[in-house]
Structure formats: structure tokens, C-alpha cells
Design a protein around this motif. Structure first.
Motif, short mmCIF file in Angstrom:
data_model
loop_
_atom_site.label_atom_id
_atom_site.label_comp_id
_atom_site.label_asym_id
_atom_site.label_seq_id
_atom_site.Cartn_x
_atom_site.Cartn_y
_atom_site.Cartn_z
N SER A 77 0.83 -1.20 0.00
CA SER A 77 0.00 0.00 0.00
C SER A 77 0.87 1.25 0.00
N ALA A 110 0.84 4.10 -2.88
CA ALA A 110 0.62 5.49 -2.49
C ALA A 110 1.76 6.38 -2.97
N LEU A 117 -2.68 1.47 -9.24
CA LEU A 117 -3.08 0.23 -8.57
C LEU A 117 -2.45 -0.93 -9.30
N SER A 137 -8.37 1.75 -4.02
CA SER A 137 -8.00 3.11 -3.65
C SER A 137 -9.24 4.00 -3.76
N TYR A 140 -5.08 3.99 0.01
CA TYR A 140 -4.72 2.77 -0.71
C TYR A 140 -4.85 1.58 0.23
#
Length: 295
Positions: A64, A68, A74, A101, A146
Motif C-alpha cells: 500500500s 501510495a 493500482l 483506492s 490505498y
């Protein structure tokens, strides 16, 4: 890709804002809330609730943070590496991953889980037979949330496997690379994202009540979430009692003229996923993609 991953992660560690800290209490509350929502959904479907495992969650948090840091991308890139690191301490049989997200939503956790429920491949991951799970939440500099969740099925200690799932998948990739080289085809790139999709399909096909045509009909839609594509090909196999699984599976593919054509066809990227059913049958799926332009 691995060097890029660790470069981003090291930069992120140096920046180290409070919101991105693994120990940040607020982010942990988001993780626990997402875990509770997923368990509530499983329970509503008559399934057991999954224990939250910190070892699994640590890998989710790293991914994550990685997403981010890219502020908008993604992906399932690096999934096999995450599973391998989990396997160092947890004897697992199989695993799957969901990512999500969202930005500017009143309840980021509910938005993420609702999105998974409304997406057939993600929902399938949520309702499969798992034992433990972990969730990692991170926030980008723009304030975008995320989410990464990894589901784990623990290894049956009574099951004596000669080859691990990872070894079979690696073997199939190597045999495919060798065949393409021998036939003069351009080498393909192996995608963790496509492998994740292939495992989802394998998991669905391993169910006794599964309709293979229905399962495969969603393949293109799943791939198009991550790539702009010109064409998609799929290769499947079901085998059991194999002495050398990857060689036997690949041999079955080579015996089929259609599959043989796909293995040497005009594709850019591919992924392979293996699932071992409770009946000790290996369900193997390879997904091959010809790209137009990467999203």
C-alpha cells in the motif's frame, strides 16, 4: 521491477510522514475496520471469519505504501515476492490479493470493501476458503487511501507435496520461455498482475460447481482493468498425481494445437497461476496479452 520497488520504498522510508508510518494508530484503525467489514460480509455469506495476522499485514502495508508513493497506480506487482516473504514464517498453501483506492469519500473503508463486493474477481477472493488475512492501508501525499488485503490458506501438514506452487509456476514460465526462444518468438514479460488474475481463475475452476465458460468470460474485463489490450489468450489444464507437475502440465498444453499456437503467439506479457484443490488436483491457468498501450 524489484530494484524500482525497493528504490521507492527506501525513499518513502526516508520521507517517513506520520500518515505513512506502519505504527500510525489511525492507519491501524482503518485496517481493523476494513478487516471487520470483510469478515461481516463473509459471515453474511455463511463463511467463517478470518483472523488478522500481523505478518501478512506487514506485507500488505509495504505494498500500500508502494502504491501510495506512485500516487495513482493500482497493481499486484510484486505479489509473488510478498507471498514468498510470508512463507518464510507461515506455511501457506495458497494466497490471493485485493487492492483498492479512493479519494474524498466519507468512509474510505466501506468504499473499498463495497467496491470489492461489486467486482466479481475481488468478491471471489473474499469468499474463497481461507484461514487468515492481513490488511495494509496507506495515504498518498494527495490524501488518497490505498488498501491491500492478502488472503491466506494454510498448508495442510498432512499433505506431502513434492513441488510447491511457486516451483510449478516458475517451471511453467521457464518451459514457456524455452519454447518461445526455440520457435523464434519474441520473449514475453511475466506479469504479477496477470498471474494474480490467473490464480483467481484457477481458484474458481477448482470448485466442483464452477462453470468454466462463465469463469473465462470475465477474463478480458479483468485484464482491461490494468491494461489497454489488443487481444487476450488463455490456456488451462487440470491434472492430478503428477510426478513433475510443470512438465506434465506443459506437455498437455503442447499436445493441444490451439494451446501450442498461443504459447508461441504474438503476445507481450503473460501470467500463470496454479491452485491445488482439496482433491490434490492442480488447476493451471496461463493468461497471455498483446498490449496496445499500458495504462
Amino acid at each position: 521491477m524489484k530494484n524500482k520497488y525497493f528504490t521507492v520504498f527506501l525513499i518513502l522510508s526516508v520521507i517517513g510522514t506520520g500518515l505513512l508510518s506502519q505504527a500510525n494508530p489511525a492507519l491501524h484503525e482503518y485496517e481493523l475496520k476494513t478487516h471487520e467489514l470483510v469478515n461481516d460480509f463473509r459471515e453474511s455469506a455463511g463463511l467463517k471469519r478470518l483472523d488478522f495476522d500481523e505478518t501478512v499485514a506487514d506485507q500488505c502495508r509495504e505494498h500500500s505504501r508502494f502504491m501510495a508513493a506512485l500516487s495513482g497506480s493500482l497493481s499486484h506487482d510484486g505479489f509473488r515476492d510478498r507471498v514468498k516473504r510470508i512463507q518464510e514464517t507461515i506455511p501457506l498453501r495458497s494466497a490471493a490479493e485485493n487492492v483498492a483506492s479512493n479519494l474524498n469519500t466519507p468512509d474510505p473503508c466501506s468504499t473499498a470493501v463495497t467496491g470489492w463486493i461489486n467486482s466479481p474477481p475481488h468478491k471471489e477472493n473474499m469468499v474463497n476458503d481461507w484461514d487468515i488475512t492481513g490488511i495494509g492501508v496507506s495515504i498518498s501525499p494527495e490524501g488518497k487511501f490505498y488498501f491491500t488485503q492478502i488472503f491466506v490458506l494454510l498448508q495442510d501438514t498432512a499433505l506431502n507435496e513434492t513441488y510447491t506452487i511457486e516451483e510449478i509456476e516458475t517451471g511453467l514460465k521457464s518451459l514457456t520461455d524455452d519454447y518461445r526462444a526455440a520457435s523464434g518468438a519474441v520473449q514475453i514479460a511475466w506479469s504479477d498482475t496477470l498471474s494474480s488474475i490467473a490464480r483467481q481463475i484457477s481458484q474458481e475452476l477448482s470448485k466442483e460447481s464452477s462453470d468454466s465458460r462463465r469463469v473465462l468470460s470475465s477474463l478480458t474485463d479483468s485484464v482491461e482493468k490494468y491494461y489497454n489490450i489488443e487481444k487476450v489468450g488463455e490456456i488451462i489444464s487440470t491434472s492430478s498425481g503428477l510426478e513433475i507437475p510443470h512438465e506434465e502440465i506443459f506437455g498437455h498444453w503442447m499436445e493441444d494445437s490451439g494451446y501450442r499456437s498461443l504459447l508461441g503467439g504474438d503476445f507481450d506479457i503473460a501470467g500463470v497461476g496454479i491452485v491445488l484443490s482439496p482433491e490434490n488436483k492442480h488447476f493451471a491457468v496461463m493468461v497471455l496479452v498483446k498490449l496496445t498501450e499500458r495504462r
